[in-house]
Design a protein around this motif. Structure first.
Motif, PDB file in Angstrom:
ATOM      1  N   LEU A 100      57.853  41.165  12.216  1.00 31.34           N
ATOM      2  CA  LEU A 100      57.137  42.428  12.008  1.00 31.34           C
ATOM      3  C   LEU A 100      58.058  43.586  11.641  1.00 31.34           C
ATOM      4  N   GLY A 106      57.848  42.329   7.612  1.00 25.72           N
ATOM      5  CA  GLY A 106      56.613  41.941   6.960  1.00 25.72           C
ATOM      6  C   GLY A 106      55.405  42.291   7.804  1.00 25.72           C
ATOM      7  N   SER A 107      54.245  42.262   7.182  1.00 25.23           N
ATOM      8  CA  SER A 107      53.010  42.681   7.841  1.00 25.23           C
ATOM      9  C   SER A 107      52.494  41.604   8.793  1.00 25.23           C
ATOM     10  N   GLU A 161      49.602  40.460   8.767  1.00 25.06           N
ATOM     11  CA  GLU A 161      48.776  39.556   7.952  1.00 25.06           C
ATOM     12  C   GLU A 161      49.619  38.494   7.266  1.00 25.06           C
ATOM     13  N   SER A 162      50.841  38.862   6.847  1.00 25.01           N
ATOM     14  CA  SER A 162      51.705  37.875   6.199  1.00 25.01           C
ATOM     15  C   SER A 162      52.124  36.802   7.190  1.00 25.01           C
ATOM     16  N   THR A 197      54.052  37.679   2.179  1.00 24.69           N
ATOM     17  CA  THR A 197      53.474  39.025   2.072  1.00 24.69           C
ATOM     18  C   THR A 197      52.698  39.173   0.772  1.00 24.69           C
ATOM     19  N   THR A 199      48.684  51.124   3.653  1.00 25.38           N
ATOM     20  CA  THR A 199      49.192  49.757   3.599  1.00 25.38           C
ATOM     21  C   THR A 199      50.435  49.683   2.720  1.00 25.38           C
ATOM     22  N   ARG A 211      53.379  51.142   4.500  1.00 25.13           N
ATOM     23  CA  ARG A 211      53.998  50.206   5.444  1.00 25.13           C
ATOM     24  C   ARG A 211      54.861  49.180   4.704  1.00 25.13           C
ATOM     25  N   LEU A 212      54.360  48.699   3.565  1.00 28.12           N
ATOM     26  CA  LEU A 212      55.137  47.739   2.777  1.00 28.12           C
ATOM     27  C   LEU A 212      56.451  48.355   2.300  1.00 28.12           C
ATOM     28  N   TYR A 248      58.802  48.130   5.154  1.00 32.66           N
ATOM     29  CA  TYR A 248      59.308  46.771   5.311  1.00 32.66           C
ATOM     30  C   TYR A 248      60.371  46.466   4.252  1.00 32.66           C
TER      31      TYR A 248
END
Length: 534
Positions: free
Chosen positions: A309, A312-313, A315-316, A340, A419, A422-423, A426
């Protein structure tokens, strides 16, 4: 709440959670279970810090639970996350602090070993708290059970007494699977020494089913000691323990790693001897580290959820766990970017799909509980592009990236695209920790230099409004005009000379994001022999 699909679709869906859910449905035979619900269980041995594989088992079991609820909405479900924290502390994991202190507590139950981090009342409690923290962080619905509490509270007493009554049957199951030396000392019961508190691996000399006790020889004094098998005075050997737990809790489904196939067979036989049907389940493949070795809690050679985390998210990570559970996969930092980007690709396909039968085959349908994107913002560029942008900008924070993103996607801001924001964060973390140390720039060869100079000329001639596709076409045309055996060599040269890596994004998209003028300046610096790593 999972979005509703028809029972017919659920009965015919090919996605693996539905295949597993149909096993549970078949087990019920069209009836409701006598206990009134279905129990799915996941097990965790807190002898080492929880790693990402532990999370994966809970995630995957949750996917099966959701699929079953669509097959049999009339049957309630429970998911139990069970911690075997009464297990004896057999060795000190190498990734823990206070190694010398911990060595003094070998063979104690994990809930009697001091916490080397000093934050909880025991090492078992520390690991249990970490497990629950990341399960809670992902919003899993589960009930946590501690082995220590189950044994000491009396929850397992009836099952332990039944195990004592079935002692000979269990020994007949287990002894053929053991070597001669182990056969001589094996017993399903491990007494907890009343004086030292150690979980003892000693032969059982006598047993009294009516009194509910066993007798063993004290390894220190040599005298006989009689203890009840109930109330936390004995712990079962783990295969017998697993079976007893299935029997006592009425577990209907539990998956496990491929390395436990034989253990599942023996525990299933013991469960039947105790009078219960063993749970349904399947054996998933193991995660491997960067060297292709099995991930181990004691070695600490796997990723933690916290590690993933940072780069990466959530969800990934969920996608990585969902995909191909019966295929061995490397679980290392370099799998994060691919997962991702694939998550958002699957999410876009889900948004476009109108056929419910096809929706349930899409991994993101399961990850989002059927909601899809919902109100979340769309991501106008790939994570791979962001990584390369961070790389070429030598980004120290995501604000640097937003200067380029805003030009590439007019109107996009951190507030309108959280979103994407956040990416970007990361991407900066990943660049700083992994990409930057691994970069190896090289100078262009003479033949490549001519191609780079040609590309500069073409880029300068592009109209200001040129899009990524137009730019990509020009990059292709330059490569075709020069003496490359194939275009892959041309793009490899671009990546190695300009980005310090062997592969990268679609180059036209990268130029559109980074900027034509900026790319020209980058190429000219490379041609002048300047250090692009600076």
């Amino acid at each position: 709440m999972t979005s509703r699909i028809s029972t017919e679709i659920a009965e015919n869906a090919r996605a693996w959670p539905f295949e597993e859910a149909r096993k549970i449905a078949a087990r019920l035979g069209g009836k409701k279970p006598e206990k009134g619900h279905v129990i799915l269980e996941t097990g965790y041995g807190p002898s080492g810090l929880p790693h990402i594989g532990t999370f994966g088992e809970v995630f995957r079991t949750t996917m099966v639970r959701r699929a079953f609820e669509l097959l049999r909405p009339d049957v309630p479900t429970r998911l139990i996350a069970f911690s075997d924290d009464m297990d004896g502390f057999r060795k000190v994991p190498t990734n823990l602090p206070n190694q010398e202190m911990l060595k003094q507590y070998l063979n104690k139950p994990l809930t009697q070993v001091p916490d080397p981090f000093g934050t909880h009342e025991s090492f078992g409690a520390h690991n249990n708290a970490r497990l629950q923290a990341f399960l809670d962080g992902f919003g899993f619905q589960y009930e946590f059970l501690s082995s220590t509490e189950c044994y000491r509270s009396g929850m397992f007493d009836a099952a332990l007494l039944e195990t004592l009554r079935r002692y000979d049957e269990i020994m007949a199951i287990m002894l053929p699977t053991l070597g001669k030396e182990r056969q001589a000392t094996y017993s399903p019961f491990l007494p907890v020494c009343p004086t030292t508190g150690n979980v003892l691996q000693v032969p059982i000399l006598e047993r009294n089913a009516d009194a509910g006790t066993v007798v063993y020889e004290d390894p220190e004094s040599g005298g006989k000691v009689e203890v009840p098998v109930t109330g936390g005075n004995c712990k079962l050997q783990w295969k017998a323990d697993w079976a007893m737990r299935w029997h006592a809790l009425g577990v209907d489904y539990e998956m496990s790693g491929k390395d436990l196939i034989d253990s599942v067979k023996q525990s299933s036989k013991i469960c039947r001897a105790l009078g219960s049907a063993p749970p349904e389940g399947f054996n998933y493949e193991l995660f491997l580290d960067e060297n292709g070795e099995k991930i181990s809690k004691s070695k600490g050679n796997g990723l933690s959820v916290e590690d993933w985390l940072r780069y990466g998210s959530p969800e990934s990570l969920s996608l990585f766990m969902f995909q191909h559970p019966k295929r061995a996969k490397r679980l290392y930092f370099d799998v994060i970017p691919k997962n991702t980007d694939e998550y958002f690709q699957f999410l876009d396909k889900l948004e476009e799909e109108t056929d419910d039968a096809k929706k349930v085959e899409n991994p993101t349908w399961h990850i989002t509980e059927g909601k899809g994107r919902g109100n979340a913002d769309r991501v106008p560029l790939s994570f791979g592009l962001l990584l390369n942008l961070a790389s070429v900008c030598h980004a120290e924070d995501k604000d640097v990236l937003w200067g380029f993103i805003a030009r590439y996607a007019p109107g996009a801001t951190p507030e309108s695209h959280p979103t994407l924001d956040r990416l970007a964060g990361y991407a900066v973390n990943y660049y700083q920790d992994f990409a930057r140390p691994a970069k190896q720039y090289r100078a262009p060869s003479e033949a490549e230099r001519a191609a780079f100079e040609d590309l500069v000329t073409e880029l300068k001639a592009l109209p200001a409004e040129a899009d990524a596709e137009t730019i990509q076409t020009q990059v292709y045309e330059v490569g075709k005009r020069h003496a490359f055996e194939n275009l892959r060599d041309w793009f490899k040269a671009l990546y190695q000379v300009l980005l310090g890596q062997d592969q990268g994004p679609r180059f036209g998209s990268f130029i559109a994001l980074y900027g034509v003028e900026e790319t020209v300046a980058l190429i000219e610096k490379a041609l002048a022999g300047e250090n692009l790593a600076a």
